[in-house]
Scaffold this motif. Structure first.
Motif, PDB file in Angstrom:
ATOM      1  N   PRO A  49       0.787  -1.238   0.000  1.00 16.73           N
ATOM      2  CA  PRO A  49       0.000   0.000   0.000  1.00 16.73           C
ATOM      3  C   PRO A  49       0.815   1.281   0.000  1.00 16.73           C
ATOM      4  CG  PRO A  49      -0.887  -1.570   1.586  1.00 16.73           C
ATOM      5  CD  PRO A  49       0.422  -2.128   1.115  1.00 16.73           C
ATOM      6  N   ASP A  50       2.079   1.258   0.415  1.00 23.89           N
ATOM      7  CA  ASP A  50       2.855   2.498   0.469  1.00 23.89           C
ATOM      8  C   ASP A  50       3.504   2.841  -0.863  1.00 23.89           C
ATOM      9  OD1 ASP A  50       4.923   0.534   0.441  1.00 23.89           O
ATOM     10  OD2 ASP A  50       6.278   1.974   1.397  1.00 23.89           O
ATOM     11  N   TYR A  51       3.375   1.962  -1.857  1.00 16.50           N
ATOM     12  CA  TYR A  51       4.118   2.151  -3.103  1.00 16.50           C
ATOM     13  C   TYR A  51       3.821   3.496  -3.758  1.00 16.50           C
ATOM     14  CZ  TYR A  51       6.095   1.322  -7.697  1.00 16.50           C
ATOM     15  OH  TYR A  51       6.837   1.442  -8.840  1.00 16.50           O
ATOM     16  N   ALA A  52       2.546   3.842  -3.842  1.00 12.98           N
ATOM     17  CA  ALA A  52       2.160   5.059  -4.553  1.00 12.98           C
ATOM     18  C   ALA A  52       2.642   6.324  -3.870  1.00 12.98           C
ATOM     19  CB  ALA A  52       0.637   5.114  -4.720  1.00 12.98           C
ATOM     20  N   SER A  53       3.059   6.246  -2.619  1.00 12.78           N
ATOM     21  CA  SER A  53       3.489   7.445  -1.886  1.00 12.78           C
ATOM     22  C   SER A  53       5.013   7.613  -1.857  1.00 12.78           C
ATOM     23  CB  SER A  53       2.966   7.382  -0.447  1.00 12.78           C
ATOM     24  OG  SER A  53       3.516   6.282   0.253  1.00 12.78           O
ATOM     25  N   ARG A  54       5.737   6.802  -2.582  1.00 10.42           N
ATOM     26  CA  ARG A  54       7.201   6.871  -2.531  1.00 10.42           C
ATOM     27  C   ARG A  54       7.738   8.082  -3.294  1.00 10.42           C
ATOM     28  NH1 ARG A  54       8.701   0.404  -3.213  1.00 10.42           N
ATOM     29  NH2 ARG A  54       7.361  -0.280  -1.487  1.00 10.42           N
ATOM     30  N   ASN A  55       8.867   8.588  -2.806  1.00  3.99           N
ATOM     31  CA  ASN A  55       9.493   9.767  -3.423  1.00  3.99           C
ATOM     32  C   ASN A  55      10.994   9.706  -3.147  1.00  3.99           C
ATOM     33  OD1 ASN A  55      10.189  12.231  -4.483  1.00  3.99           O
ATOM     34  ND2 ASN A  55       9.028  13.472  -3.033  1.00  3.99           N
ATOM     35  N   ARG A  56      11.659   8.700  -3.730  1.00  6.00           N
ATOM     36  CA  ARG A  56      13.059   8.442  -3.424  1.00  6.00           C
ATOM     37  C   ARG A  56      13.996   9.548  -3.891  1.00  6.00           C
ATOM     38  NH1 ARG A  56      13.565   2.929  -2.137  1.00  6.00           N
ATOM     39  NH2 ARG A  56      11.759   2.504  -0.804  1.00  6.00           N
ATOM     40  N   LEU A  57      13.577  10.330  -4.873  1.00  2.00           N
ATOM     41  CA  LEU A  57      14.431  11.433  -5.335  1.00  2.00           C
ATOM     42  C   LEU A  57      14.172  12.716  -4.559  1.00  2.00           C
ATOM     43  CD1 LEU A  57      14.433  10.960  -9.228  1.00  2.00           C
ATOM     44  CD2 LEU A  57      16.005  10.028  -7.523  1.00  2.00           C
ATOM     45  N   GLY A  58      13.179  12.717  -3.695  1.00  2.00           N
ATOM     46  CA  GLY A  58      12.902  13.899  -2.879  1.00  2.00           C
ATOM     47  C   GLY A  58      12.461  15.106  -3.684  1.00  2.00           C
ATOM     48  N   GLN A  59      11.762  14.901  -4.776  1.00  2.00           N
ATOM     49  CA  GLN A  59      11.315  16.026  -5.613  1.00  2.00           C
ATOM     50  C   GLN A  59       9.997  16.576  -5.055  1.00  2.00           C
ATOM     51  OE1 GLN A  59      13.768  15.683  -9.414  1.00  2.00           O
ATOM     52  NE2 GLN A  59      11.802  14.791  -9.908  1.00  2.00           N
ATOM     53  N   SER A  60       9.851  17.897  -5.076  1.00  2.00           N
ATOM     54  CA  SER A  60       8.729  18.487  -4.336  1.00  2.00           C
ATOM     55  C   SER A  60       8.070  19.684  -5.006  1.00  2.00           C
ATOM     56  CB  SER A  60       9.224  18.924  -2.945  1.00  2.00           C
ATOM     57  OG  SER A  60      10.268  19.889  -3.056  1.00  2.00           O
ATOM     58  N   ARG A  61       8.456  20.003  -6.217  1.00  2.00           N
ATOM     59  CA  ARG A  61       7.878  21.185  -6.872  1.00  2.00           C
ATOM     60  C   ARG A  61       6.420  20.926  -7.231  1.00  2.00           C
ATOM     61  NH1 ARG A  61      11.950  22.279  -9.265  1.00  2.00           N
ATOM     62  NH2 ARG A  61      12.536  24.177  -8.143  1.00  2.00           N
ATOM     63  N   ASP A  62       5.580  21.951  -7.066  1.00  2.66           N
ATOM     64  CA  ASP A  62       4.160  21.818  -7.388  1.00  2.66           C
ATOM     65  C   ASP A  62       3.939  21.679  -8.888  1.00  2.66           C
ATOM     66  OD1 ASP A  62       3.351  21.981  -4.737  1.00  2.66           O
ATOM     67  OD2 ASP A  62       3.028  24.156  -4.813  1.00  2.66           O
ATOM     68  N   LEU A  63       2.882  20.982  -9.225  1.00  6.50           N
ATOM     69  CA  LEU A  63       2.512  20.816 -10.620  1.00  6.50           C
ATOM     70  C   LEU A  63       2.150  22.180 -11.215  1.00  6.50           C
ATOM     71  CD1 LEU A  63       2.190  18.011 -12.086  1.00  6.50           C
ATOM     72  CD2 LEU A  63      -0.270  18.376 -11.916  1.00  6.50           C
ATOM     73  N   PRO A  64       2.812  22.590 -12.288  1.00  2.00           N
ATOM     74  CA  PRO A  64       2.518  23.910 -12.860  1.00  2.00           C
ATOM     75  C   PRO A  64       1.198  23.934 -13.628  1.00  2.00           C
ATOM     76  CG  PRO A  64       4.213  22.812 -14.140  1.00  2.00           C
ATOM     77  CD  PRO A  64       3.947  21.931 -12.951  1.00  2.00           C
TER      78      PRO A  64
END
Length: 508
Positions: free
Chosen positions: A319-334
């Motif tokens: 269940p946690d797969y979809a929440s992964r962010n291994r590259l730590g990217q955080s910019r909002d969707l433009p």
């Protein structure tokens, strides 16, 4: 004892395990259009309309076959607004003490049913060729879970395109033949389109009234909404598009939303078509000499290879797969992802057609909208939610691995051995988008340079610690290191300027 048989909107298959387990004489089929499912993300109106219309017709067919169906339309005054709520309401009406359902394709809904205040039996979804146990057995002990090797096992299991123990034609994969840019005189027929009937018209009116604020338009709705129509769409693809599908499956052309793609994934994913029957139809075309091996193999690989593989990954990883962010990217969707103004012709084309059709093919998703999201450092969860919202064939089991894994590398390499990033050169090679763009794809730095050109190197530089030792990326870093120091500095400054514009909400 009577039971409720739950059929979800992506389970419109007459051989569904829950229906096979039911008893027409005493069980009640429950189907429901509910706000929880239409609104947990803001789905494209055409996707909602496709599912609601197909559900209504499927329910009618079940009744013709002798089932008792308790169907809740979205605007029913007693509709509780949730799947579990409708099960409880129908249990009270019928006196049913338990529910039988086929496993949903999202952890979110599985969790709701597991903890529902009514006894619920969840059966395996055997419409897929590989069970969870089979995929887990395949994955056990492997250092890398690469699709190609799983695909070969699926070929052996199904016998598709096999010559005894060997692959037809002597090769497993003909992908190298399937990367041609489209010629200038290309004229695809596109998918078979269906005029809305009265049922579809009623649904379109409902969706327009309830979900007109969602991204996307209902104009020109043409999807198949019955199994018979979906079979006609399959025949149309096999006859008119499959022969050329292989050569140009990665090509992109302005004004051609569909090229030679099948546009069958919405029908397979909601259950109107089965994956094996679609592949067998393609193989039959090859055997008759009506389609070449490279096209048929490429098509079959997308279904018994990639489709089965990503479903296996989704459930294997949990269940946690979809929440992964291994590259730590955080910019909002433009804003350009929602149709906001952009000077990038490729992004404008991909997003524009997505708004109109609830569809874009795999290269538009991976190498245009996905590539830009990755090099621009966008938050992978926002990116994944966007894909789930805007495409008619998107359900989390297929969408999360494709976006979090393949497209955004946010799973850290579970699926892909390297991130799928490129400069503008790839898009220029595979499309005609660059010819009508405000930016120059040949310009690497300075005013008017293609944003992909500078963001590509900016991405590699800021993630150097993670990727510099990746065997498949060594040449990229060696090229970067050979650049003059002043040139590297200019590239990074120009890339940062693009990112600063995105952060300030300016047009890129």
């Amino acid at each position: 004892m009577n039971r409720l048989i739950l059929v979800l909107g992506d389970q419109l298959s007459f051989g569904l395990s829950a229906l096979r387990a039911g008893d027409k004489a005493q069980d009640t089929v429950v189907m429901a259009e509910v706000r929880d499912e239409a609104n947990y993300v803001r789905h494209h109106p055409k996707k909602i309309a496709l599912i609601f219309a197909a559900m209504r017709k499927f329910a009618a067919h079940l009744e013709e076959e002798g089932w008792t169906v308790a169907y809740s339309q979205l605007d029913d005054t007693e509709n509780s607004g949730s799947i579990v709520g409708e099960l409880l309401r129908r249990a009270e009406q019928t006196g049913a003490q338990s529910v039988v359902c086929t496993e949903p394709g999202e952890w979110r809904l599985i969790n709701k049913l597991q903890y529902a205040p009514i006894k619920t039996e969840i059966l395996n979804d055997d419409r897929f060729l590989a069970s969870h146990a089979e995929f887990e057995a395949w994955a056990e002990g492997r250092k890398a879970l690469r699709m190609e090797y799983f695909y070969r096992d699926m070929r052996r299991k199904t016998g598709l395109l096999m010559d005894g123990e060997n692959p037809e034609g002597g090769q497993w994969n003909y992908d190298h033949d399937n990367r041609k840019p489209a010629p200038g005189d290309i004229a695809p027929k596109g998918p078979l389109k269906f005029e809305p009937d009265n049922i579809v018209g009623d649904v379109l009116g409902l969706v327009e009234a309830e979900f007109s604020d969602h991204f996307g338009t209902l104009d020109g709705f043409w999807f198949a909404t019955t199994r018979a129509q979906a079979l006609d769409a399959l025949d149309h693809f096999i006859t008119h598009s499959l022969p050329t599908f292989g050569d140009f499956q990665d090509a992109m052309v302005s004004g051609e939303s569909f090229m030679f793609h099948a546009i069958l994934s919405p029908y397979i994913n909601i259950g109107l078509l089965g994956p094996l029957e679609v592949c067998e139809a393609a193989q039959e075309a090859y055997e008759k000499g009506d389609a070449p091996l490279n096209a048929v193999e490429g098509f079959i690989r997308q279904i018994i290879g990639w489709r089965e593989y990503v479903r296996g990954i989704y459930f294997l990883e949990g269940p946690d797969y979809a929440s992964r962010n291994r590259l730590g990217q955080s910019r909002d969707l433009p804003a350009m992802y929602w149709g906001g103004e952009t000077k990038m012709a490729c992004m404008s084309a991909a997003v524009g057609q997505t708004r109109e059709e609830a569809y874009a093919h795999h290269i538009q998703r991976l190498m245009v909208t996905g590539n830009f999201a990755l090099v621009a450092g966008l938050d992978p969860q926002q990116v994944a939610q966007w894909y789930l919202e805007v495409y008619a064939d998107a359900f989390e089991w297929v969408e999360a691995p494709n976006v979090v894994g393949m497209s955004q590398f946010a799973d850290g390499g579970v699926i892909a051995s390297k991130p799928y990033v490129s400069s503008g050169a790839y898009i220029n090679r595979m499309s005609n988008y660059c010819k009508g763009c405000d930016y120059s794809v040949s310009k690497k730095t300075g005013d008017g340079a293609c944003p992909f050109n500078t963001l590509y190197w900016h991405f590699l530089d800021r993630h150097r610690e993670r990727f510099s030792n990746n065997a498949r990326m060594g040449n990229m870093y060696r090229t970067w290191d050979r650049m003059d120091e002043d040139r590297r500095k200019t590239v990074l400054q120009d890339g940062q300027a693009v990112l600063d514009k995105l952060d300030a909400g300016e047009i890129v």
